[in-house]
Design a protein around this motif. Structure first.
Motif, PDB file in Angstrom:
ATOM      1  N   ARG A  15       0.836  -1.208   0.000  1.00 39.28           N
ATOM      2  CA  ARG A  15       0.000   0.000   0.000  1.00 39.28           C
ATOM      3  C   ARG A  15       0.870   1.258   0.000  1.00 39.28           C
ATOM      4  O   ARG A  15       0.551   2.247  -0.660  1.00 39.28           O
ATOM      5  CB  ARG A  15      -0.932  -0.008   1.213  1.00 39.28           C
ATOM      6  CG  ARG A  15      -2.030  -1.051   1.137  1.00 39.28           C
ATOM      7  CD  ARG A  15      -3.109  -0.813   2.190  1.00 39.28           C
ATOM      8  NE  ARG A  15      -2.582  -0.931   3.543  1.00 39.28           N
ATOM      9  CZ  ARG A  15      -2.537  -2.056   4.227  1.00 39.28           C
ATOM     10  NH1 ARG A  15      -2.973  -3.192   3.677  1.00 39.28           N
ATOM     11  NH2 ARG A  15      -2.055  -2.087   5.459  1.00 39.28           N
ATOM     12  N   PHE A  16       1.963   1.212   0.731  1.00 39.10           N
ATOM     13  CA  PHE A  16       2.907   2.328   0.774  1.00 39.10           C
ATOM     14  C   PHE A  16       3.451   2.615  -0.633  1.00 39.10           C
ATOM     15  O   PHE A  16       3.462   3.759  -1.092  1.00 39.10           O
ATOM     16  CB  PHE A  16       4.035   1.971   1.738  1.00 39.10           C
ATOM     17  CG  PHE A  16       5.150   2.969   1.824  1.00 39.10           C
ATOM     18  CD1 PHE A  16       5.051   4.082   2.634  1.00 39.10           C
ATOM     19  CD2 PHE A  16       6.327   2.781   1.104  1.00 39.10           C
ATOM     20  CE1 PHE A  16       6.094   5.000   2.738  1.00 39.10           C
ATOM     21  CE2 PHE A  16       7.371   3.679   1.188  1.00 39.10           C
ATOM     22  CZ  PHE A  16       7.257   4.791   2.000  1.00 39.10           C
ATOM     23  N   GLU A  17       3.884   1.563  -1.322  1.00 33.71           N
ATOM     24  CA  GLU A  17       4.426   1.739  -2.674  1.00 33.71           C
ATOM     25  C   GLU A  17       3.345   2.173  -3.658  1.00 33.71           C
ATOM     26  O   GLU A  17       3.593   3.022  -4.529  1.00 33.71           O
ATOM     27  CB  GLU A  17       5.066   0.436  -3.151  1.00 33.71           C
ATOM     28  CG  GLU A  17       6.429   0.178  -2.564  1.00 33.71           C
ATOM     29  CD  GLU A  17       7.124  -0.974  -3.266  1.00 33.71           C
ATOM     30  OE1 GLU A  17       8.109  -0.727  -3.971  1.00 33.71           O
ATOM     31  OE2 GLU A  17       6.662  -2.114  -3.109  1.00 33.71           O
ATOM     32  N   ASP A  18       2.154   1.579  -3.546  1.00 32.84           N
ATOM     33  CA  ASP A  18       1.069   1.950  -4.460  1.00 32.84           C
ATOM     34  C   ASP A  18       0.722   3.428  -4.330  1.00 32.84           C
ATOM     35  O   ASP A  18       0.454   4.110  -5.329  1.00 32.84           O
ATOM     36  CB  ASP A  18      -0.170   1.108  -4.177  1.00 32.84           C
ATOM     37  CG  ASP A  18      -0.004  -0.356  -4.587  1.00 32.84           C
ATOM     38  OD1 ASP A  18       0.995  -0.656  -5.310  1.00 32.84           O
ATOM     39  OD2 ASP A  18      -0.835  -1.186  -4.199  1.00 32.84           O
ATOM     40  N   ALA A  19       0.737   3.922  -3.098  1.00 32.11           N
ATOM     41  CA  ALA A  19       0.422   5.339  -2.888  1.00 32.11           C
ATOM     42  C   ALA A  19       1.483   6.243  -3.500  1.00 32.11           C
ATOM     43  O   ALA A  19       1.196   7.363  -3.924  1.00 32.11           O
ATOM     44  CB  ALA A  19       0.290   5.626  -1.396  1.00 32.11           C
ATOM     45  N   LEU A  20       2.717   5.753  -3.584  1.00 29.88           N
ATOM     46  CA  LEU A  20       3.808   6.544  -4.143  1.00 29.88           C
ATOM     47  C   LEU A  20       3.909   6.427  -5.659  1.00 29.88           C
ATOM     48  O   LEU A  20       4.089   7.412  -6.371  1.00 29.88           O
ATOM     49  CB  LEU A  20       5.142   6.097  -3.537  1.00 29.88           C
ATOM     50  CG  LEU A  20       5.472   6.529  -2.120  1.00 29.88           C
ATOM     51  CD1 LEU A  20       6.760   5.880  -1.661  1.00 29.88           C
ATOM     52  CD2 LEU A  20       5.590   8.048  -2.048  1.00 29.88           C
ATOM     53  N   LEU A  21       3.817   5.188  -6.150  1.00 31.09           N
ATOM     54  CA  LEU A  21       4.163   4.899  -7.540  1.00 31.09           C
ATOM     55  C   LEU A  21       2.978   4.472  -8.382  1.00 31.09           C
ATOM     56  O   LEU A  21       3.109   4.339  -9.594  1.00 31.09           O
ATOM     57  CB  LEU A  21       5.228   3.815  -7.595  1.00 31.09           C
ATOM     58  CG  LEU A  21       6.502   4.069  -6.765  1.00 31.09           C
ATOM     59  CD1 LEU A  21       7.410   2.848  -6.804  1.00 31.09           C
ATOM     60  CD2 LEU A  21       7.228   5.295  -7.259  1.00 31.09           C
ATOM     61  N   GLY A  22       1.823   4.208  -7.725  1.00 31.61           N
ATOM     62  CA  GLY A  22       0.673   3.696  -8.447  1.00 31.61           C
ATOM     63  C   GLY A  22       0.656   2.188  -8.449  1.00 31.61           C
ATOM     64  O   GLY A  22       1.715   1.550  -8.377  1.00 31.61           O
ATOM     65  N   PRO A  23      -0.516   1.585  -8.528  1.00 33.43           N
ATOM     66  CA  PRO A  23      -0.607   0.121  -8.452  1.00 33.43           C
ATOM     67  C   PRO A  23       0.004  -0.605  -9.644  1.00 33.43           C
ATOM     68  O   PRO A  23       0.282  -1.788  -9.566  1.00 33.43           O
ATOM     69  CB  PRO A  23      -2.117  -0.129  -8.376  1.00 33.43           C
ATOM     70  CG  PRO A  23      -2.743   1.088  -8.987  1.00 33.43           C
ATOM     71  CD  PRO A  23      -1.836   2.233  -8.650  1.00 33.43           C
ATOM     72  N   ASP A  24       0.239   0.097 -10.746  1.00 34.92           N
ATOM     73  CA  ASP A  24       0.795  -0.555 -11.950  1.00 34.92           C
ATOM     74  C   ASP A  24       2.261  -0.236 -12.121  1.00 34.92           C
ATOM     75  O   ASP A  24       2.785  -0.226 -13.243  1.00 34.92           O
ATOM     76  CB  ASP A  24       0.012  -0.113 -13.194  1.00 34.92           C
ATOM     77  CG  ASP A  24      -1.440  -0.517 -13.127  1.00 34.92           C
ATOM     78  OD1 ASP A  24      -1.712  -1.599 -12.573  1.00 34.92           O
ATOM     79  OD2 ASP A  24      -2.292   0.258 -13.602  1.00 34.92           O
ATOM     80  N   LYS A  25       2.952   0.079 -11.034  1.00 34.71           N
ATOM     81  CA  LYS A  25       4.384   0.449 -11.117  1.00 34.71           C
ATOM     82  C   LYS A  25       5.188  -0.690 -11.736  1.00 34.71           C
ATOM     83  O   LYS A  25       4.889  -1.839 -11.599  1.00 34.71           O
ATOM     84  CB  LYS A  25       4.923   0.763  -9.712  1.00 34.71           C
ATOM     85  CG  LYS A  25       4.728  -0.382  -8.707  1.00 34.71           C
ATOM     86  CD  LYS A  25       5.150   0.034  -7.340  1.00 34.71           C
ATOM     87  CE  LYS A  25       4.917  -1.086  -6.321  1.00 34.71           C
ATOM     88  NZ  LYS A  25       3.530  -1.409  -6.134  1.00 34.71           N
TER      89      LYS A  25
END
Length: 407
Positions: A397-407
């Motif tokens: 969730r931390f990464e998705d908030a930063l980079l988007g779920p399709d990073k």
């Protein structure tokens, strides 16, 4: 040279830097000049980064947040961020997350079984930087997940910690209160044999009440110690699986590292099902007695010299029973204060370890205690898996908030 005597400045080492946190139970100290202190001193908010280790462990990092004067070992690195742009906890969280790990793995170099990354390569790592309020918001969500994870791990520790009272009750053994550490004692010079001249080293083992007459046997008569032999390798540079103290938590092998055969040759090895008994202070006093339940894809792993590998002579139930005894005050009271050697590297010597007294009741009692070990370890495993899944989901969730779920 670092020692365990609290003289000088505490130094953080690789074993202190754990995944997602610190372990300050095994501290060492160094005496440094003012110039050296200025160079190596840590400040609160510094990120401590593991710059050399196995591929799985290089790059793990954590924010230092202790009061007082501390320094760090040379195989670690200190990162100091611009607090006007980033919270250090935010940067460490990103570097420990999937996207950060991908960059670290890409930049690090493999040299004879070990990965390394230098300061210039670390400077190339790219970190997304939202505004500080957003960073703090994301960190708050991570902190909540970390607290929930910690509660599950503490519950798991409590389950295994309760084995002691269960096992002693099943055996009908009652331990007397410990001796007064301030009580005077006498010892002959020929008894010293390198031991410390202090009361704990000579306090006799308190004899338990044993109304059922449970047989008490030396460890060497009920188990094999360091008995496995690894097949030879064809090259000194061949990479072999390796397990040391940093690769273990209090109850299991957390990960398997790598070493060259030249570094590991002559060491003991462990198989799944072995018990690893830490022989060095203060791991002994923290009851670091590991039941090996997995070694990844490896048939065996070479061991640090800080472990004894133990296997009961009987069946799997006997091995689990022996694990319960290692967790018990019955064994702990025998080893507490009985390590020998220099002040910085005291260990349980092989003779003392082999002579540890182990209650050895009939098979039905051993089977009953082994079943409780299995029950508690199964429940502990589920709690640990829940904790890991909870933490992994929080990092996603931390990464998705930063980079988007399709990073």
């Amino acid at each position: 040279r670092a020692t365990e005597e609290p003289i000088g400045t505490p130094i953080l080492r690789m074993s202190n830097l754990q995944a997602d946190g610190w372990d300050f139970t095994d501290l060492k100290y160094v005496q440094l000049t003012d110039k050296e202190l200025t160079r190596w001193r840590l400040e609160r908010g510094d990120i401590v980064f593991n710059r050399t280790n196995s591929k799985e462990l290089v790059g793990k990092c954590e924010v230092f947040d202790r009061e007082g004067t501390w320094v760090f070992a040379s195989y670690l690195m200190r990162l100091r961020v611009d607090r006007k742009q980033a919270e250090p906890e935010f940067v460490a969280a990103f570097l420990n997350a999937h996207a950060g790990r991908l960059q670290i793995n890409r930049e690090s170099r493999q040299i004879i079984g070990m990965s390394n990354i230098n300061a210039e390569e670390i400077r190339t790592l790219r970190v997304p930087l939202p505004k500080l309020p957003k960073q703090r918001e994301l960190l708050a969500a991570l902190d909540a997940a970390r607290a929930a994870r910690r509660r599950k791990l503490e519950e798991a520790e409590a389950l295994l910690g309760g084995l002691d009272s269960f096992a002693l009750e099943a055996l009908g053994l009652a331990l007397p209160p410990p001796h007064d550490p301030n009580k005077p004692f006498a010892v002959r010079l020929r008894q010293l044999r390198g031991r410390r001249l202090d009361p704990p080293a000579y306090t006799p083992f308190p004899i338990p009440s044993n109304p059922r007459g449970v047989p008490i046997k030396p460890l060497a008569t009920v188990a094999a110690i360091d008995s496995h032999t690894a097949p030879p390798q064809t090259s000194d540079t061949a990479i072999v699986p390796y397990v040391g103290l940093p690769e273990c938590d209090l109850n299991d092998v957390r990960e398997v590292a790598s070493r060259t055969y030249k570094e590991a040759r002559g060491r003991s090895i462990a198989h799944v099902g072995d018990i690893l008994f830490a022989r060095i202070e203060p791991s002994v006093f923290n009851k670091k007695y590991v039941f090996v339940e997995h070694l990844g894809d490896h048939e065996y792993a070479y061991l640090s010299t800080e472990f004894y590998a133990v296997r009961a002579h009987g069946n799997e139930d006997d091995q689990k029973y022996l694990y319960a005894m290692f967790q018990s005050a019955f064994v702990y009271n025998q080893v507490r204060g009985k390590t020998t050697g220099s002040s910085g590297r005291r260990r349980i010597d092989p003779e003392m370890f082999a002579s540890l007294l182990i209650p050895w009741p009939d098979g039905s009692v051993r089977k009953k205690i082994a079943a409780e070990v299995s029950r508690r370890r199964d429940a502990t495993r589920l709690l640990r898996e829940d904790a890991a899944q909870l933490w992994d989901a929080a990092k996603r969730r931390f990464e998705d908030a930063l980079l988007g779920p399709d990073k």
